[in-house]
Design a protein around this motif. Structure first.
Motif, PDB file in Angstrom:
ATOM      1  N   LEU A  20       0.775  -1.194   0.145  1.00  0.00           N
ATOM      2  CA  LEU A  20       0.109  -0.193   0.073  1.00  0.00           C
ATOM      3  C   LEU A  20       0.664   1.354  -0.077  1.00  0.00           C
ATOM      4  CD1 LEU A  20      -2.761   1.551   0.226  1.00  0.00           C
ATOM      5  CD2 LEU A  20      -2.632   0.900   2.656  1.00  0.00           C
ATOM      6  N   THR A  21       1.806   1.088   0.757  1.00  0.00           N
ATOM      7  CA  THR A  21       2.768   2.383   0.922  1.00  0.00           C
ATOM      8  C   THR A  21       3.702   2.631  -0.435  1.00  0.00           C
ATOM      9  OG1 THR A  21       3.026   2.107   3.284  1.00  0.00           O
ATOM     10  CG2 THR A  21       4.391   3.494   2.385  1.00  0.00           C
ATOM     11  N   GLU A  22       3.982   1.561  -0.912  1.00  0.00           N
ATOM     12  CA  GLU A  22       4.683   1.576  -2.245  1.00  0.00           C
ATOM     13  C   GLU A  22       3.604   2.207  -3.212  1.00  0.00           C
ATOM     14  OE1 GLU A  22       7.941   1.339  -2.873  1.00  0.00           O
ATOM     15  OE2 GLU A  22       8.608   0.205  -1.043  1.00  0.00           O
ATOM     16  N   ASN A  33      -6.504   0.407  -5.139  1.00  0.00           N
ATOM     17  CA  ASN A  33      -7.838  -0.043  -5.178  1.00  0.00           C
ATOM     18  C   ASN A  33      -7.999  -1.496  -5.175  1.00  0.00           C
ATOM     19  OD1 ASN A  33     -10.670   0.976  -5.602  1.00  0.00           O
ATOM     20  ND2 ASN A  33     -10.760   0.071  -7.650  1.00  0.00           N
ATOM     21  N   LYS A  34      -7.129  -2.338  -5.523  1.00  0.00           N
ATOM     22  CA  LYS A  34      -7.211  -3.600  -5.247  1.00  0.00           C
ATOM     23  C   LYS A  34      -6.913  -4.156  -4.045  1.00  0.00           C
ATOM     24  CE  LYS A  34      -5.754  -4.207 -10.129  1.00  0.00           C
ATOM     25  NZ  LYS A  34      -4.562  -4.829 -11.007  1.00  0.00           N
ATOM     26  N   ILE A  35      -6.280  -3.415  -3.046  1.00  0.00           N
ATOM     27  CA  ILE A  35      -5.885  -3.836  -1.566  1.00  0.00           C
ATOM     28  C   ILE A  35      -6.819  -3.278  -0.635  1.00  0.00           C
ATOM     29  CG2 ILE A  35      -3.721  -5.098  -2.217  1.00  0.00           C
ATOM     30  CD1 ILE A  35      -2.457  -2.598  -1.394  1.00  0.00           C
ATOM     31  N   VAL A  36      -7.668  -2.111  -0.902  1.00  0.00           N
ATOM     32  CA  VAL A  36      -8.475  -1.582   0.022  1.00  0.00           C
ATOM     33  C   VAL A  36     -10.245  -1.849  -0.341  1.00  0.00           C
ATOM     34  CG1 VAL A  36      -6.807   0.483   0.431  1.00  0.00           C
ATOM     35  CG2 VAL A  36      -8.641   0.761  -1.332  1.00  0.00           C
ATOM     36  N   ASP A  37     -10.710  -1.628   0.699  1.00  0.00           N
ATOM     37  CA  ASP A  37     -12.222  -2.020   0.572  1.00  0.00           C
ATOM     38  C   ASP A  37     -13.079  -0.708  -0.002  1.00  0.00           C
ATOM     39  OD1 ASP A  37     -14.541  -3.383   1.711  1.00  0.00           O
ATOM     40  OD2 ASP A  37     -15.171  -1.586   2.757  1.00  0.00           O
ATOM     41  N   ASN A  38     -14.086  -1.137  -0.619  1.00  0.00           N
ATOM     42  CA  ASN A  38     -14.912  -0.071  -1.461  1.00  0.00           C
ATOM     43  C   ASN A  38     -15.157   0.894  -0.447  1.00  0.00           C
ATOM     44  OD1 ASN A  38     -14.706  -1.563  -3.930  1.00  0.00           O
ATOM     45  ND2 ASN A  38     -16.818  -2.566  -3.406  1.00  0.00           N
ATOM     46  N   ASP A  39     -15.493   0.906   0.916  1.00  0.00           N
ATOM     47  CA  ASP A  39     -15.746   1.797   1.878  1.00  0.00           C
ATOM     48  C   ASP A  39     -14.789   2.271   2.675  1.00  0.00           C
ATOM     49  OD1 ASP A  39     -18.649   1.747   1.009  1.00  0.00           O
ATOM     50  OD2 ASP A  39     -18.650   0.059   2.368  1.00  0.00           O
ATOM     51  N   LEU A 110      -7.811  -4.570   8.945  1.00  0.00           N
ATOM     52  CA  LEU A 110      -7.999  -5.458   7.671  1.00  0.00           C
ATOM     53  C   LEU A 110      -9.109  -6.613   7.939  1.00  0.00           C
ATOM     54  CD1 LEU A 110      -4.719  -4.816   8.527  1.00  0.00           C
ATOM     55  CD2 LEU A 110      -4.523  -5.560   5.856  1.00  0.00           C
ATOM     56  N   GLU A 111      -9.320  -7.326   7.133  1.00  0.00           N
ATOM     57  CA  GLU A 111     -10.542  -8.117   6.714  1.00  0.00           C
ATOM     58  C   GLU A 111      -9.944  -9.252   5.750  1.00  0.00           C
ATOM     59  OE1 GLU A 111     -14.857  -8.347   7.547  1.00  0.00           O
ATOM     60  OE2 GLU A 111     -14.756  -8.130   5.541  1.00  0.00           O
ATOM     61  N   LYS A 112     -10.023 -10.709   6.093  1.00  0.00           N
ATOM     62  CA  LYS A 112      -9.492 -11.361   5.228  1.00  0.00           C
ATOM     63  C   LYS A 112     -10.564 -11.941   4.341  1.00  0.00           C
ATOM     64  CE  LYS A 112      -6.571 -15.613   4.783  1.00  0.00           C
ATOM     65  NZ  LYS A 112      -5.802 -16.286   5.343  1.00  0.00           N
ATOM     66  N   ARG A 113     -10.540 -11.797   3.060  1.00  0.00           N
ATOM     67  CA  ARG A 113     -11.721 -12.076   2.055  1.00  0.00           C
ATOM     68  C   ARG A 113     -11.185 -13.041   0.935  1.00  0.00           C
ATOM     69  NH1 ARG A 113     -13.773  -5.928   1.321  1.00  0.00           N
ATOM     70  NH2 ARG A 113     -14.616  -5.790   3.348  1.00  0.00           N
ATOM     71  N   ASN A 114     -11.702 -14.133   0.647  1.00  0.00           N
ATOM     72  CA  ASN A 114     -11.390 -15.061  -0.144  1.00  0.00           C
ATOM     73  C   ASN A 114      -9.818 -15.346  -0.154  1.00  0.00           C
ATOM     74  OD1 ASN A 114     -14.119 -15.127  -1.373  1.00  0.00           O
ATOM     75  ND2 ASN A 114     -13.715 -13.335  -2.252  1.00  0.00           N
ATOM     76  N   LEU A 120      -9.504  -2.095   5.432  1.00  0.00           N
ATOM     77  CA  LEU A 120     -10.688  -1.441   5.627  1.00  0.00           C
ATOM     78  C   LEU A 120     -10.760   0.042   5.868  1.00  0.00           C
ATOM     79  CD1 LEU A 120     -12.570  -3.993   7.893  1.00  0.00           C
ATOM     80  CD2 LEU A 120     -12.572  -3.835   5.377  1.00  0.00           C
ATOM     81  N   LYS A 121      -9.767   0.290   6.707  1.00  0.00           N
ATOM     82  CA  LYS A 121      -9.730   1.946   7.203  1.00  0.00           C
ATOM     83  C   LYS A 121      -8.303   1.949   7.656  1.00  0.00           C
ATOM     84  CE  LYS A 121     -11.373   2.355  11.704  1.00  0.00           C
ATOM     85  NZ  LYS A 121     -12.454   3.014  12.555  1.00  0.00           N
ATOM     86  N   SER A 122      -7.838   3.183   7.439  1.00  0.00           N
ATOM     87  CA  SER A 122      -6.518   3.520   8.137  1.00  0.00           C
ATOM     88  C   SER A 122      -6.508   4.875   8.813  1.00  0.00           C
ATOM     89  CB  SER A 122      -5.471   3.637   7.098  1.00  0.00           C
ATOM     90  OG  SER A 122      -4.119   4.255   7.512  1.00  0.00           O
ATOM     91  N   VAL A 123      -5.991   4.738  10.093  1.00  0.00           N
ATOM     92  CA  VAL A 123      -5.905   5.938  10.863  1.00  0.00           C
ATOM     93  C   VAL A 123      -4.484   6.395  11.214  1.00  0.00           C
ATOM     94  CG1 VAL A 123      -6.458   7.076  13.245  1.00  0.00           C
ATOM     95  CG2 VAL A 123      -8.273   5.307  12.021  1.00  0.00           C
TER      96      VAL A 123
END
Length: 127
Positions: A20-22, A33-39, A110-114, A120-123
């Protein structure tokens, strides 16, 4: 066996957060977009919460420009298919006209999906 699964998951989470940082540095919102949630939301050190679309626009117009980072410390806590990542970086970035080497701590949910970890979010806070 449980330790192996958690260790593998921890490595995947570290890989995803570093990627993500790279991608931020590379101004690659399609990749992000491929590694973060739609929301996905990003909360800045100011407390301002940005939607994914708003953040992507800031990256693409370079109002937020990320140059480099040096990882200082990371930790990962996994509970089933949910995880919390805490990373401390020295981040060279220009945010809304102010360039600095920020002592940035990112706390990501984070959440593991498939079989894949999604942010999901970053603070962001300083440390």
């Amino acid at each position: 066996m449980e330790d192996n699964i958690n260790n593998n998951d921890e490595l995947q989470i570290l890989e995803a957060t570093r990627q993500l940082t790279e991608l931020m540095i590379g101004i690659n919102t399609q990749g992000i977009n491929k590694i973060v949630d739609n929301d996905f939301t990003l909360t800045h050190i100011t407390g301002h919460v940005q939607s994914k679309g708003e953040w992507f626009a800031e990256i693409e117009t370079e109002r937020m420009r990320y140059y480099s980072y040096k990882e200082i410390k990371t930790s990962v806590k996994i509970e089933g298919d949910k995880a919390t990542f805490v990373g401390q970086n020295l981040l060279d970035a220009r945010i809304w006209g102010s360039r600095n080497k920020w002592r940035l701590q990112q706390t990501m949910q984070l959440e593991k999906r498939n079989g894949k970890w999604i942010v999901l979010k970053s603070v962001a806070t300083t440390f």
